[in-house]
Design a protein around this motif. Structure first.
Motif, PDB file in Angstrom:
ATOM      1  N   PRO A  49       1.491  -4.782  -1.755  1.00 56.00           N
ATOM      2  CA  PRO A  49       1.061  -4.618  -0.369  1.00 56.00           C
ATOM      3  C   PRO A  49      -0.050  -5.619  -0.044  1.00 56.00           C
ATOM      4  O   PRO A  49      -0.728  -6.115  -0.943  1.00 56.00           O
ATOM      5  N   THR A  84      -1.173  10.604   1.116  1.00 58.24           N
ATOM      6  CA  THR A  84       0.213  10.460   0.689  1.00 58.24           C
ATOM      7  C   THR A  84       0.409  11.248  -0.610  1.00 58.24           C
ATOM      8  O   THR A  84      -0.420  11.107  -1.497  1.00 58.24           O
ATOM      9  N   MET A 129      -4.828   3.690   6.093  1.00 57.27           N
ATOM     10  CA  MET A 129      -3.958   3.708   4.915  1.00 57.27           C
ATOM     11  C   MET A 129      -2.857   4.754   5.020  1.00 57.27           C
ATOM     12  O   MET A 129      -1.741   4.538   4.576  1.00 57.27           O
ATOM     13  N   HIS A 162       2.725   6.503  -6.954  1.00 55.62           N
ATOM     14  CA  HIS A 162       3.215   5.572  -5.934  1.00 55.62           C
ATOM     15  C   HIS A 162       2.077   5.173  -5.010  1.00 55.62           C
ATOM     16  O   HIS A 162       2.019   4.045  -4.535  1.00 55.62           O
ATOM     17  N   SER A 163       1.198   6.106  -4.684  1.00 53.97           N
ATOM     18  CA  SER A 163       0.092   5.830  -3.752  1.00 53.97           C
ATOM     19  C   SER A 163      -1.161   6.595  -4.171  1.00 53.97           C
ATOM     20  O   SER A 163      -1.803   7.207  -3.340  1.00 53.97           O
TER      21      SER A 163
END
Ligand SMILES: Cc1ncc(C[n+]2csc(CCOP(=O)(O)OP(=O)(O)O)c2C)c(N)n1
Lengths: 193, 536
Positions: free
Chosen positions: B352, B32, B460, B116-117
């Motif tokens: 999450p 990501t 993921m 963010h990721s």
């Protein structure tokens, strides 16, 4: 015409589907669109949101500035409140009432309702029940799209066409249910408006 | 095809652009926010019809090298990764600048400011500068398309790889994009100099001089590029320099024009020095908006005469970290938006979590019990869904650093006397860069237990097919782990007791043990069933 919309929910609740349908309809009406999405980590049961911008003029920023959004459209009430900093004081907060409780410190139902009703323009929709009546709780996102539709400045038939286009691969029954869910949501909002 | 408008994510625009620019091969490892580039190519009918190479690679380094190999053979290739992936691919990346290219080579790197990721927010433009190659930084999806399409040709023209840098908000935002005509793919054609790619020192020195002598041409191209646009407004004393995506935020705030300011948009590097000089000459204060690190700001602070003030991330005008947004830009330019409502204090975070039924849950539940007698702080983990084992109620792991580090950190900790040391790693991470570490462990007979939590997917990032599917035990045995200590189990609640027992046995084994805990990712299973149902 200019509409800045924050879509929000929990990973897996189908907010990107709502965005995609509005996007399809807006393209048909020759509007400019930008739609920012969240991918990756947070999609696993975490907070998910999308910035959806529609305008008859070119759009620059992919992100909606805080304080100017015309609408928060949420499929989960806690997730609706998470983004109120984006909403302009005249904007609408439209949310499903059904909580998705997957955290230990989820706030009590009363505190959530009072926070939402404290916002001048709000519409609460029992989207899960409405969707179940239409055929499946999975269509709750289309109920919410319906509830938002009177405020979108996009023609109803454009939205319905877009729903049909979006779901056509899944068979006629699914198209029917989602269209019905949309109509039911729209009626609720028109009554409450 | 031409003139047709399609609704694309920034990532997808890059993919379509490269396809239309004559790409013959796309190489990538998921990450990501770059994953959707390859996914788009894989789903593209045109790519299938043209038989464009479009398989996931084992990691970013193998992807970069395969792309370079295709370039050697004269065809155009693109390699895509997230920012930290370029660390893994840094060796071939830096050296590809020296070998140069034959067919065009586009290196697409998607940065993640604000993390963010990701584990960090490194700015890939530095890598481009480090390698001394041109870097393209689109401000929007249309530019992303055009730059991917033209970047392949640019690479061929300059004879070096070209970097295309994206950031999350561009990669993951959708808008209408106009396609241009499709460039025909190159045929197979060897480099005219068959020594070009041999970096023996004597030849590498020559290649390096060639790279250096090309710099002037790269600079001139950036100076002339219409993507680096300078507007000087009569009488303005404020200058604004906006790089890549930040330009859109500035235009949003200013209402779609320079708004009486001097304005320089930068989307192609090396930075256009003449245009920068010009804006400095015409401004008293210059604001810099860069998504990522203050790369240009650092350079500029060395340049201007004292009466010009530079404002950016380095003097606190903008935050030193995190991504930009319209509100930050508006605040700095003195045009703040009305303040929105305050978020009620009852709004708590929703981090999450594992999907219901996830196999990693059963792995951690068993491991927690098996480790109970040994004390805390000995589980090195890695990057993937299983990293969620760091959160309550599991709270089982003690590290997550970079892909593959679980095994090697366990080796080092065992060397220091932390025995037994445990590594928990996913199957895709294992084949990405855990295998070489396991070889180290075997060679020195480290007292470690490696648990490969194998959900037969790269979960993921969306469940892509992992490189070592169904080969994990064979790989471990091939690397020299004793077959009796390569154990397989099925992480299910009903097997809990048995699984704890296997873990206890292997924890007490002196030497390298591997437990392969295999059960398919529930999302992948659900997706497959959905597709099966649809095709019926
Ligand atoms: C160098 C690098 N490349 C890619 C990524 C993105 N990434 C994070 S987790 C992950 C997948 C891991 O898959 P696997 O090990 O099988 O674990 P799972 O998510 O399936 O549990 C990827 C590709 C990264 N963080 N670092």
């Amino acid at each position: 015409m200019k509409k800045d919309i924050i879509l929000s929910g929990v990973g897996g609740q189908g907010i990107l589907s709502i965005a995609a349908v509005i996007g399809l309809a807006a393209v048909k009406e020759d509007l400019f669109i930008k739609q920012s999405e969240v991918h990756g980590m947070s999609q696993q049961g975490g907070e998910v949101y999308s910035h959806l911008r529609l305008s008859s003029n070119p759009i620059w920023s992919d992100l909606i500035p805080e304080g100017i959004a015309d609408m928060i459209l949420a499929v989960e009430p806690l997730e609706a409140l998470r983004y109120v900093n984006y909403l302009n004081p005249e904007g609408w907060l439209i949310t499903s009432t059904e909580p998705l409780i997957n955290i230990p410190d989820y706030p009590g139902p009363l505190s959530i309702t009072s926070a939402i009703t404290g916002i001048q323009n709000h519409i609460l929709v029992d989207a899960v029940k409405t969707a179940r009546d239409a055929g499946t709780t999975k269509a709750a996102n289309m109920v919410m799209l319906g509830a938002a539709s009177p405020f979108l400045d996009i023609r109803e038939d454009s939205l319905i066409n877009a729903i049909q286009k979006r779901f056509t691969g899944k068979g006629e029954a699914i198209v029917e249910i989602n269209t019905e869910a949309f109509r039911a949501g729209r009626n609720i909002a028109i009554q409450k408006k | 095809m031409a003139d047709e408008k399609i609704f694309l994510l920034g990532d997808e625009a890059v993919a379509q652009g490269a396809l239309d620019g004559g790409m013959s091969g796309c190489y990538a490892y998921p990450g990501t926010p770059s994953t959707e580039i390859m996914e788009y190519v894989q789903a593209s009918k045109e790519a299938a019809d043209r038989n464009v190479q479009r398989e996931w690679s084992a990691n970013e380094k193998t992807a970069m090298e395969a792309a370079l190999g295709m370039s050697y053979a004269g065809k155009r290739a693109m390699v895509c990764m997230k920012h930290v992936g370029l660390n893994v691919a840094a060796d071939p990346f830096m050296n590809a600048a020296i070998t140069g290219v034959n067919g065009g080579l586009l290196v697409v790197v998607a940065d993640d400011p604000s993390m963010h990721s990701s584990q960090n927010e490194q700015d890939s433009r530095f890598y481009g500068k480090f390698a001394r190659i041109p870097v393209l930084e689109p401000s929007g999806q249309q530019e992303a398309y055009d730059m991917a399409r033209n970047g392949l040709a640019m690479s061929e023209k300059f004879g070096v790889p070209v970097m295309l840098r994206l950031v999350t908000r561009l990669a993951h935002s959708r808008t209408a994009v106009k396609r241009s005509s499709v460039v025909k793919e190159n045929g197979l054609q060897l480099p005219s100099d068959l020594h070009q790619f041999i970096l023996l020192p004597s030849m590498a020195r020559k290649r390096n001089k060639l790279l250096l002598s090309g710099q002037a041409a790269f600079a001139e191209a950036a100076e002339k590029s219409p993507d680096n646009k300078l507007v000087i407004s009569p009488g303005a004393d404020r200058g604004i320099i906006a790089c890549g995506l930040a330009y859109n935020y500035v235009m949003e705030v200013l209402g779609g024009n320079a708004g009486g300011n001097n304005l320089l948009k930068i989307s192609q590097y090396p930075a256009p020095v003449e245009k920068i000089r010009k804006i400095l000459d015409h401004s008293e204060t210059v604001y810099l908006f860069e998504e990522g690190y203050p790369m240009l700001e650092e350079q500029l602070r060395g340049l201007p005469p004292e009466h010009i003030h530079i404002r950016g991330r380095m003097d606190g005008t903008l935050p030193a970290d995190g991504e930009l947004n319209p509100n930050l830009v508006a605040q700095v330019l003195g045009k703040p938006y009305p303040k929105g409502m305050t978020i009620p204090s009852i709004v708590t975070g929703r981090p999450p979590s594992f999907c219901p039924g996830c196999s990693h849950i059963d792995v951690y539940k068993a491991l927690k019990v098996a480790l109970a007698g040994y004390g805390h702080g000995r589980v090195f983990s890695d990057i993937g869904c299983y990293t969620l084992g760091a959160l309550p109620p599991y709270d089982t792991i003690n590290s997550c650093v970079d892909m593959g580090a679980s095994i090697t950190m366990a080796v080092g900790a065992a060397d220091a006397g932390l025995i037994p040391a445990v590594a928990v790693i996913g199957d895709s991470t294992f084949t990405h860069s855990g295998m070489t570490g396991l070889l180290d462990a075997v060679d020195k007979n480290s007292n470690i237990l490696v648990i490969i939590s194998d959900n037969s997917a790269t979960a993921m990032t969306g469940g892509q097919k992992p490189a070592g599917l169904d080969k994990i035990e064979q790989i471990c045995i091939g690397l020299g782990v004793k077959p009796g200590h390569v154990r397989t189990l099925i992480p299910l609640r009903k097997n809990h007791e048995d699984n704890v027992k296997v873990m206890e046995e292997e924890l007490s084994h002196e030497g390298v043990s591997v437990i392969v805990a295999r059960r398919e990712c529930v999302r992948v299973t659900a997706k497959r069933k959905r597709l099966e149902k649809q095709s019926k």
